[in-house]
Design a protein around this motif. Structure first.
Motif, short mmCIF file in Angstrom:
data_model
loop_
_atom_site.label_atom_id
_atom_site.label_comp_id
_atom_site.label_asym_id
_atom_site.label_seq_id
_atom_site.Cartn_x
_atom_site.Cartn_y
_atom_site.Cartn_z
N ARG A 13 0.86 -1.51 0.11
CA ARG A 13 0.06 0.12 -0.01
C ARG A 13 0.94 1.10 -0.06
NH1 ARG A 13 -2.57 0.99 5.38
NH2 ARG A 13 -0.54 1.88 5.46
N ASP A 14 1.97 1.35 0.84
CA ASP A 14 2.73 2.57 1.13
C ASP A 14 3.98 2.59 0.18
OD1 ASP A 14 0.82 3.14 3.07
OD2 ASP A 14 2.06 2.67 4.74
N GLY A 15 4.29 1.43 -0.04
CA GLY A 15 5.68 1.58 -1.16
C GLY A 15 6.78 2.03 -0.47
N GLY A 16 6.91 2.25 0.65
CA GLY A 16 8.01 3.01 1.37
C GLY A 16 7.87 3.86 2.45
N CYS A 17 8.70 4.86 3.05
CA CYS A 17 8.36 5.72 3.99
C CYS A 17 7.66 6.58 3.30
CB CYS A 17 9.77 6.46 4.39
SG CYS A 17 9.34 7.62 5.59
N ILE A 18 6.39 7.00 4.15
CA ILE A 18 5.41 7.97 3.53
C ILE A 18 5.74 9.15 3.77
CG2 ILE A 18 3.63 6.02 4.07
CD1 ILE A 18 2.44 7.83 6.63
N ILE A 19 6.73 9.77 4.52
CA ILE A 19 7.11 11.32 4.53
C ILE A 19 7.39 11.73 3.16
CG2 ILE A 19 8.55 12.89 5.60
CD1 ILE A 19 6.32 11.42 7.70
N VAL A 34 -0.28 4.18 13.92
CA VAL A 34 -1.02 5.49 13.88
C VAL A 34 -1.50 5.89 15.09
CG1 VAL A 34 -2.37 6.74 12.57
CG2 VAL A 34 -1.17 5.25 11.19
N VAL A 35 -2.27 5.23 15.73
CA VAL A 35 -2.70 5.22 17.20
C VAL A 35 -1.76 4.23 17.88
CG1 VAL A 35 -4.63 4.73 18.61
CG2 VAL A 35 -5.20 5.91 16.27
N GLU A 36 -1.04 4.68 18.81
CA GLU A 36 -0.22 3.97 19.57
C GLU A 36 -0.82 2.76 20.28
OE1 GLU A 36 2.99 3.75 19.54
OE2 GLU A 36 3.32 5.61 18.36
N SER A 37 -0.31 1.46 20.34
CA SER A 37 -1.06 0.55 20.94
C SER A 37 -1.34 0.73 22.47
CB SER A 37 -0.37 -0.89 20.90
OG SER A 37 1.08 -0.64 20.61
N ALA A 38 -0.45 1.65 23.17
CA ALA A 38 -0.73 2.09 24.31
C ALA A 38 -1.95 2.84 24.61
CB ALA A 38 0.66 3.03 24.62
N HIS A 39 -2.34 3.45 23.45
CA HIS A 39 -3.75 4.33 23.46
C HIS A 39 -4.66 3.52 22.95
CE1 HIS A 39 -0.49 7.63 23.84
NE2 HIS A 39 -1.36 7.51 24.83
N GLY A 40 -4.79 2.24 22.90
CA GLY A 40 -5.65 1.29 22.31
C GLY A 40 -5.58 1.20 20.73
N GLY A 41 -4.82 1.61 20.06
CA GLY A 41 -4.67 1.32 18.70
C GLY A 41 -4.20 -0.05 18.38
N PRO A 42 -5.26 -0.57 17.33
CA PRO A 42 -5.02 -2.15 17.09
C PRO A 42 -3.79 -2.26 16.31
CG PRO A 42 -6.82 -0.75 15.54
CD PRO A 42 -6.26 0.11 16.74
N THR A 43 -3.31 -3.48 16.19
CA THR A 43 -2.39 -3.89 15.57
C THR A 43 -3.10 -4.38 14.07
OG1 THR A 43 -0.89 -4.36 17.17
CG2 THR A 43 -0.36 -5.56 14.98
N ASN A 47 -4.10 0.52 10.64
CA ASN A 47 -3.66 1.54 11.80
C ASN A 47 -1.97 1.49 11.82
OD1 ASN A 47 -3.56 3.20 13.84
ND2 ASN A 47 -3.16 1.25 15.48
N GLY A 48 -1.27 0.79 10.51
CA GLY A 48 0.20 0.98 10.25
C GLY A 48 0.23 1.47 9.09
N VAL A 49 1.64 2.26 9.41
CA VAL A 49 2.22 2.89 8.10
C VAL A 49 3.56 2.75 8.19
CG1 VAL A 49 0.17 4.95 7.93
CG2 VAL A 49 2.53 5.08 9.31
N ILE A 66 0.43 12.21 11.39
CA ILE A 66 0.00 11.15 10.26
C ILE A 66 -1.36 10.81 10.79
CG2 ILE A 66 0.50 8.75 9.65
CD1 ILE A 66 3.34 9.24 10.34
N ARG A 67 -2.41 10.33 9.91
CA ARG A 67 -3.60 9.79 10.31
C ARG A 67 -3.94 8.85 9.13
NH1 ARG A 67 -7.72 14.78 9.16
NH2 ARG A 67 -7.75 14.80 6.95
N MET A 68 -4.96 7.91 9.44
CA MET A 68 -5.54 7.44 8.59
C MET A 68 -7.04 7.89 8.07
SD MET A 68 -3.28 5.19 7.70
CE MET A 68 -3.91 3.76 6.98
N ASN A 69 -7.18 7.79 6.75
CA ASN A 69 -8.67 8.26 6.26
C ASN A 69 -9.09 7.04 5.28
OD1 ASN A 69 -10.84 9.53 5.58
ND2 ASN A 69 -9.65 11.02 4.41
N ARG A 70 -10.03 6.23 6.09
CA ARG A 70 -10.56 5.25 5.14
C ARG A 70 -9.53 4.42 4.77
NH1 ARG A 70 -14.15 7.68 1.42
NH2 ARG A 70 -13.14 9.59 1.67
N GLY A 71 -8.59 4.05 5.45
CA GLY A 71 -7.51 2.99 4.73
C GLY A 71 -6.35 3.83 3.96
N VAL A 72 -6.58 4.96 3.92
CA VAL A 72 -5.35 5.70 3.19
C VAL A 72 -4.53 6.56 4.02
CG1 VAL A 72 -4.81 7.20 1.43
CG2 VAL A 72 -6.64 5.73 1.19
#
Ligand SMILES: [Zn+2]
Length: 105
Positions: A13-19, A34-43, A47-49, A66-72
């Motif tokens: 999906r990302d092809g490399g570092c997204i910055i 994207v949402v840290e697992s410590a704050h309830g973010g799912p693996t 939720n991963g970039v 960084i945020r996710m918008n419908r999988g993007v």
């Protein structure tokens, strides 16, 4: 931790570092929650970039958001880079870029 199947899906999906402007390929990237697992973010792939070592370690310092918008994944540039506060979708995946082109036409 993300398993190798999730890692592969995120790499496709990302092809490399997204910055923007960073050219580190997927093989050298780490998966960032994207949402840290410590704050309830799912693996979960939604939720991963991909981030390179540098951008992952120094995320708070360089201030890209960084945020996710419908999988993007979307990024917001730090004020020193772009003061508009605009969120933009990011991907370097050839598949995803083709999809975006098709959707716009
Ligand atoms: Zn990077």
């Amino acid at each position: 931790m993300f398993n190798r199947h999730q890692r592969r899906a995120i790499a496709l999906r990302d092809g490399g570092c997204i910055i923007p402007g960073c050219a580190v390929p997927a093989a050298w990237c780490e998966i960032h929650h994207v949402v840290e697992s410590a704050h309830g973010g799912p693996t979960h792939t939604d939720n991963g970039v991909m981030l390179c070592w540098f951008h992952h370690r120094f995320l708070e310092w360089h201030q890209w958001k960084i945020r996710m918008n419908r999988g993007v994944p979307e990024v917001q540039a730090p004020p020193w880079n772009d003061s508009s506060g605009r969120w933009r979708p990011v991907t370097k995946s050839a598949i995803r870029l083709t999809e975006l082109l098709v959707r716009r036409t």
